[in-house]
Design an enzyme around this catalytic site. Structure first.
Site, PDB file in Angstrom:
ATOM      1  N   GLY A  69      -1.149   4.984   7.215  1.00 34.95           N
ATOM      2  CA  GLY A  69       0.102   4.940   8.490  1.00 34.95           C
ATOM      3  C   GLY A  69       0.564   6.894   8.414  1.00 34.95           C
ATOM      4  O   GLY A  69       0.921   7.221   7.364  1.00 34.95           O
TER       5      GLY A  69
ATOM      6  N   GLU B   2       0.523  -0.880  -0.457  1.00 34.92           N
ATOM      7  CA  GLU B   2      -0.371  -0.227  -0.482  1.00 34.92           C
ATOM      8  C   GLU B   2       0.470   1.212   0.210  1.00 34.92           C
ATOM      9  O   GLU B   2       0.892   2.345  -0.553  1.00 34.92           O
ATOM     10  CB  GLU B   2      -0.896  -0.124   1.251  1.00 34.92           C
ATOM     11  CG  GLU B   2      -1.815   1.573   1.460  1.00 34.92           C
ATOM     12  CD  GLU B   2      -2.624   0.985   2.461  1.00 34.92           C
ATOM     13  OE1 GLU B   2      -3.375   1.701   2.711  1.00 34.92           O
ATOM     14  OE2 GLU B   2      -2.986   0.431   3.320  1.00 34.92           O
TER      15      GLU B   2
ATOM     16  N   ARG C 138      -2.696  33.312 -17.918  1.00 29.35           N
ATOM     17  CA  ARG C 138      -3.547  34.483 -16.566  1.00 29.35           C
ATOM     18  C   ARG C 138      -2.075  35.133 -17.021  1.00 29.35           C
ATOM     19  O   ARG C 138      -0.946  34.947 -16.643  1.00 29.35           O
ATOM     20  CB  ARG C 138      -3.275  33.468 -15.419  1.00 29.35           C
ATOM     21  CG  ARG C 138      -3.512  34.156 -14.235  1.00 29.35           C
ATOM     22  CD  ARG C 138      -4.956  34.650 -14.538  1.00 29.35           C
ATOM     23  NE  ARG C 138      -6.574  35.264 -13.745  1.00 29.35           N
ATOM     24  CZ  ARG C 138      -6.192  36.473 -12.716  1.00 29.35           C
ATOM     25  NH1 ARG C 138      -5.670  37.612 -14.205  1.00 29.35           N
ATOM     26  NH2 ARG C 138      -6.568  37.286 -11.383  1.00 29.35           N
TER      27      ARG C 138
ATOM     28  N   GLY D 225      -7.710  32.874  -6.356  1.00 29.26           N
ATOM     29  CA  GLY D 225      -9.410  32.629  -6.323  1.00 29.26           C
ATOM     30  C   GLY D 225     -10.167  31.792  -7.110  1.00 29.26           C
ATOM     31  O   GLY D 225     -10.689  30.672  -5.987  1.00 29.26           O
TER      32      GLY D 225
END
Length: 398
Positions: free
Chosen positions: A385, A263, A289, A361
């Site tokens: 864990g 895992e 942007r 934002g």
């Protein structure tokens, strides 16, 4: 790209892909391509609806089963493909690039964290009875270890199993169990020895969820991983046949630890895939942007921040793949998997929150991939864990 667009448009972002390790075979690369196509076609366009529904359609398990993707940890005799740890890492990484952590969790709990116990320690009869349906996706599997007062401290579990003739009678509860609401089989850890015996008194059982006395006590509402179903389970005088004992009596703790090792390796794959996807989405956003007359990408601070985060993702990925290769070569990797689990989720946390910051934002708005990924990533510092526990595991081994 408009970051507010539906997630189905994510595939149009400029890709951030790291080179594959040189030890991957052509079969591994073909597997990656297959999973990538599946994610783009079957997962990304529908993930938002699954988030609202709080579950993944059973059809998805069947589709993955048809492609042979649920059996990579299992023997060919029962319908599996026995592809090994590297294949599982590729699987986890590509599923994680979907940006839906709950989807990745539900599928890999089924493939790598629960049913794999049957393959590792099950009898031929148990494998023949349960694995074909699990590998085909007809039955969904869960792992039931955690309790309200026993999470990372597995040796403290209190759910109890008592032998009564040809049955085991089980009483107790489990908490935070993925796939528990809609699943069909739970690999259940219960105490068969005295509490004072600690780790030496735990056994595993295969428990169909339609067993009398098995109850979903409550479906849990989570901060993230919204499309994976999670529940508290209770067992009241639940009887299961003696042949459903999985592995040796009182040796379940050792099986659980072996499962945790795998895992932790998979969590490294999750961090690599999710981290790369977050970088990819953010690169696309900052190149479009503008602020103060130039794009965010033209700002030195933005470039350097993303460069640092991308480099840290690459290092987690490299350790994860190297560890998977070492595991396949028969080398002990408990130190490396503990390192992966202690560092990988912390890196991912920094990456997704750093990327959210660069989205401004927009990144704080529900419905944007980066906002969802920031919520989903938080659990990886706890599940499998907690970071603090894993650092102690590293300390023991160095």
């Amino acid at each position: 790209m408009n970051i507010n667009a539906s997630t189905s448009s994510e595939k149009h972002a400029q890709e951030f892909r790291l080179a594959d390790p040189v030890f991957l075979t052509e079969e591994h690369k073909m597997l990656r391509d297959m999973i990538r196509r599946f994610v783009e076609k079957e997962v990304v366009p529908h993930g938002e609806a699954w988030e609202r529904d709080g579950k993944i359609p059973r059809e998805m398990f069947l589709k993955l089963g048809d492609l042979g993707l649920l059996g990579m940890q299992h023997e060919e005799e029962y319908g599996g493909t026995q592809m090994g740890a590297l294949a599982s890492v590729i699987f986890g990484e590509e599923l994680s690039r979907s940006s839906f952590g709950g989807f990745t969790a539900s599928i890999t709990v089924h493939t790598d964290m629960s049913a794999s116990h049957i393959t590792r320690v099950g009898t031929p009869e148990q494998k023949a009875r349960f694995l074909p349906d699990i590998i085909a996706g007809r039955k969904v599997c869960a792992i039931g270890v955690t309790e309200a007062n026993a999470g990372s401290d597995v040796a403290s579990i209190r759910t109890r199993a008592v032998r009564d003739g040809n049955d085991w009678v089980i009483n107790g509860t489990k908490m935070f169990i993925t796939n528990a609401v809609y699943g069909d089989i739970v690999i259940l850890a219960a105490r068969t020895g005295d509490l004072a015996a600690g780790a030496r008194g735990i056994s595993l059982f295969i428990v169909p969820t339609d067993t009398p006395g098995f109850e979903v006590a409550s479906k849990l509402e989570k901060h993230g991983w919204l499309c994976s179903d999670t529940a508290e389970l209770s067992f009241t005088d639940m009887r299961i046949p003696a042949e459903n004992l999985l592995g040796e009596e009182n040796r379940g703790f050792h099986a659980i630890m072996r499962g945790f090792e795998h895992e932790r390796l998979m969590i490294g794959a999750f961090c690599a895939g999710e981290g790369a996807k977050a970088i990819e989405l953010t690169l696309d956003y900052v190149r479009a942007r503008t602020a103060f007359g130039k794009t965010l990408w033209e700002q030195q601070a933005t470039r350097q921040r993303l460069s640092e985060l991308a480099s840290r993702v690459a290092m987690v990925r490299a350790l994860t793949y190297q560890t998977a290769a070492a595991l396949e070569a028969g080398q002990p990797v408990s130190l490396e998997t503990a390192m992966i689990k202690s560092v990988g989720p912390e890196v991912l946390h920094d990456v997704v929150h750093g990327c959210l910051q660069l989205h401004g934002g927009t990144g704080y708005m529900r419905g944007t991939p980066i906002e969802r990924m920031a919520r989903d990533a938080r659990l990886l510092r706890i599940g499998g864990g907690a970071t603090e526990v894993m650092l102690e595991e590293v300390a023991k081994r160095i």
